[in-house]
Design an enzyme around this catalytic site. Structure first.
Site, mmCIF file in Angstrom:
data_model
loop_
_atom_site.group_PDB
_atom_site.id
_atom_site.type_symbol
_atom_site.label_atom_id
_atom_site.label_comp_id
_atom_site.label_asym_id
_atom_site.label_seq_id
_atom_site.Cartn_x
_atom_site.Cartn_y
_atom_site.Cartn_z
ATOM 1 N N HIS A 97 -17.453 49.430 37.514
ATOM 2 C CA HIS A 97 -18.184 48.408 36.761
ATOM 3 C C HIS A 97 -19.619 48.379 37.242
ATOM 4 O O HIS A 97 -19.899 48.466 38.439
ATOM 5 C CB HIS A 97 -17.570 47.019 36.947
ATOM 6 C CG HIS A 97 -18.337 45.951 36.217
ATOM 7 N ND1 HIS A 97 -18.186 45.726 34.861
ATOM 8 C CD2 HIS A 97 -19.305 45.095 36.636
ATOM 9 C CE1 HIS A 97 -19.000 44.756 34.482
ATOM 10 N NE2 HIS A 97 -19.687 44.359 35.538
ATOM 11 N N ASP A 176 -11.682 34.387 29.485
ATOM 12 C CA ASP A 176 -13.067 34.768 29.762
ATOM 13 C C ASP A 176 -13.931 34.628 28.519
ATOM 14 O O ASP A 176 -15.101 34.240 28.605
ATOM 15 C CB ASP A 176 -13.124 36.198 30.290
ATOM 16 C CG ASP A 176 -14.548 36.623 30.627
ATOM 17 O OD1 ASP A 176 -15.160 35.971 31.487
ATOM 18 O OD2 ASP A 176 -15.045 37.596 30.021
ATOM 19 N N ARG A 183 -20.447 29.107 28.880
ATOM 20 C CA ARG A 183 -21.492 29.295 29.897
ATOM 21 C C ARG A 183 -22.824 29.596 29.243
ATOM 22 O O ARG A 183 -23.881 29.126 29.693
ATOM 23 C CB ARG A 183 -21.108 30.441 30.832
ATOM 24 C CG ARG A 183 -20.009 30.106 31.832
ATOM 25 C CD ARG A 183 -19.454 31.361 32.474
ATOM 26 N NE ARG A 183 -20.470 32.122 33.161
ATOM 27 C CZ ARG A 183 -20.389 33.424 33.443
ATOM 28 N NH1 ARG A 183 -19.313 34.111 33.056
ATOM 29 N NH2 ARG A 183 -21.352 34.039 34.073
ATOM 30 N N SER A 198 -15.430 36.454 35.966
ATOM 31 C CA SER A 198 -15.518 37.111 34.674
ATOM 32 C C SER A 198 -15.349 38.624 34.813
ATOM 33 O O SER A 198 -14.585 39.251 34.076
ATOM 34 C CB SER A 198 -16.862 36.788 34.009
ATOM 35 O OG SER A 198 -17.012 37.475 32.790
ATOM 36 N N LYS A 202 -11.211 40.954 34.351
ATOM 37 C CA LYS A 202 -10.995 42.017 33.358
ATOM 38 C C LYS A 202 -10.546 43.304 34.027
ATOM 39 O O LYS A 202 -9.699 44.031 33.492
ATOM 40 C CB LYS A 202 -12.276 42.223 32.545
ATOM 41 C CG LYS A 202 -12.620 41.037 31.644
ATOM 42 C CD LYS A 202 -13.688 41.373 30.644
ATOM 43 C CE LYS A 202 -15.080 41.368 31.237
ATOM 44 N NZ LYS A 202 -15.592 40.011 31.505
#
Length: 463
Positions: A97, A176, A183, A198, A202
């Site tokens: 990520h 999420d 948010r 968040s 995932k």
């Protein structure tokens, strides 16, 4: 049977919880129990939007402890589907990520390079967010590429190819989606625990064994200072490891664009250069460093250096590129198109445009003074191509895949007055004076020689 790692209070009756009490408890700086957090996530579909907003603001202002963040992440992971893989893949399922940046095309060569090493990479990626480009948008610039792949269809792709890059399914971490939307409108996006939950929820829902994080800092990303990037990296690594995912983060510089290109089709072309063993040095460095550290924490390399050498080999010998070509075909691209794209000699610029969309106009900008390139403002350049159509300036807007730029210099390059330093690809002509001015202001030239800063500044592991 309770999920591993879940804290359970057998005397706890969740029916006694009330949203106003949970909001007040966090507002007053008290630590929430795992059961209170689980109750909130379970009940979120029926919780009033104003209460969700109030709770997010309380968490933003008072923060969450490590245990609270881990509990929130786990509850979000379990709010929808969790992917499942064959038992024989244990230890092989990995992902990466990135916190985003200008020219960040790392996933495109990294996923197939890892697959060429025998790993399974179910990479669930996102679209562009503001000035940062999205992996899915880049891949959709390839004719026929399909990102909407169901879990049942991911399995045969991973069996045959070893990697896929797809979009988030509708029931993967639905909590999420609700929290992120709230948010966005309550000015709580920048909360470190909420960002952590968040991202990691995932990846946990992908059921990966190991994870590498490319946590960026600098002008061209959301964490502007190295300390902000370090804090986020530590939070992500701590929570991810607490959930049983072997995780390491690289803290990387995002003040100047990665590689030489930004813009969807242009980045695909540069990623294929990397897969062919060429292309910009800093792009190859990041791909090899991230992949090498991931192989090491997965137990598939004796050291990060050994892992880096293994990834380099897949780029040099063509095995990574072959995996990328196979992935394209598995995800909807015609074999003839995938072959033409992956076998093109991308050092010859015209070859790539036989497959990818080409902008109508190319404009080169020239240096207005002589000297050495001190810096190239990634944010300034990213905002201009966003406005020209390379990203979504408003939600739901179409993307022009052909728009972008190609840098002709890097930090440290010597320039003469009138020498071209950037090629802009665009479909509105001419470029506006405002865009030209902002681009020129993004290039800083001085008389002193400079050495480009390293892309990787720190390696952050679990305590």
């Amino acid at each position: 049977m309770e999920s591993p790692g879940r804290q359970v209070d057998m005397n706890c009756n969740k029916s006694k919880f009330r949203m106003p009490d949970i909001i007040a408890k966090k507002r007053d700086g008290e630590e929430l129990s795992t059961q209170e957090i689980e109750w909130f996530v379970e009940k979120m579909p029926s919780v009033d939007d104003s209460q969700i907003g109030a709770f997010l603001m309380a968490m933003y202002l008072k923060g969450l402890s490590r245990d609270e963040t881990a509990a929130l992440t786990k509850a979000m992971q379990n709010s929808g589907d969790v992917l499942h893989w064959p038992p024989e893949w244990k230890g092989l399922v990995v992902d990466k990520h990135s916190t985003g940046g200008i020219g960040d095309k790392i996933s495109l060569p990294l996923a197939p390079a890892l697959a060429a090493c025998g790993m399974k990479v179910p990479m669930i990626s996102g679209r562009g967010l503001g000035f940062t480009g999205g992996t899915l948008d880049k891949l959709e610039s390839i004719p026929g590429y399909r990102v909407d792949v169901a879990e049942k269809d991911m399995l045969p792709i991973l069996e045959q190819v070893g990697c896929c890059i797809v979009g988030q399914t509708s029931n993967l971490v639905p909590a999420d989606k609700k929290l992120y939307a709230t948010r966005d409108v309550t000015a709580t996006v920048a909360s470190l625990p909420l960002i952590t939950a968040s991202i990691i929820s995932k990846k946990a829902a992908e059921n990966v064994n190991s994870l590498i994080l490319d946590t960026k800092f600098g002008k061209g990303t959301f964490m502007k200072t190295i300390e902000e990037g370090r804090q986020l990296a530590k939070s992500l690594v701590t929570v991810s490891n607490a959930l049983g995912i072997k995780t390491t983060a690289l803290l990387t510089d995002m003040n100047s664009p990665i590689g030489c290109t930004a813009g969807n089709a242009l980045e695909v072309a540069e990623a294929i250069q990397c897969l062919q063993g060429s292309g910009p040095d800093d792009l190859r460095e990041l791909v090899c460093q991230l992949g090498g550290h991931l192989l090491f924490i997965s137990g598939k390399a004796d050291s990060p250096a050994d892992g880096i050498a293994t990834i380099q080999t897949t780029l040099q010998d063509g095995t990574a590129c072959a995996k990328f070509q196979a992935m394209l075909v598995a995800q909807g691209v015609l074999s003839s198109i995938a072959e033409r794209l992956c076998q093109s000699k991308l050092d010859q610029v015209d070859d790539v445009w036989k497959v990818l969309e080409r902008a109508a106009y190319t404009t080169e900008l020239q240096a207005e003074q002589c000297g050495y390139v001190q810096s190239i403002d990634a944010l300034a350049l990213g905002k201009v191509i966003l406005e020209l159509g390379a990203g979504r300036s408003v939600a739901g807007a179409d993307i022009d895949y052909s728009v972008g730029f190609r840098l002709l210099v890097k930090v440290g390059s010597q320039l003469k007055i009138g020498q071209s330093w950037i090629s802009m690809y665009h479909n509105t002509s001419p470029l506006s004076e405002d865009h030209i001015l902002r681009l020129q202001c993004g290039l800083v030239i001085g008389l002193d020689k400079v050495t480009p800063p390293p892309r990787v500044h720190e390696v952050i592991t679990a305590d």
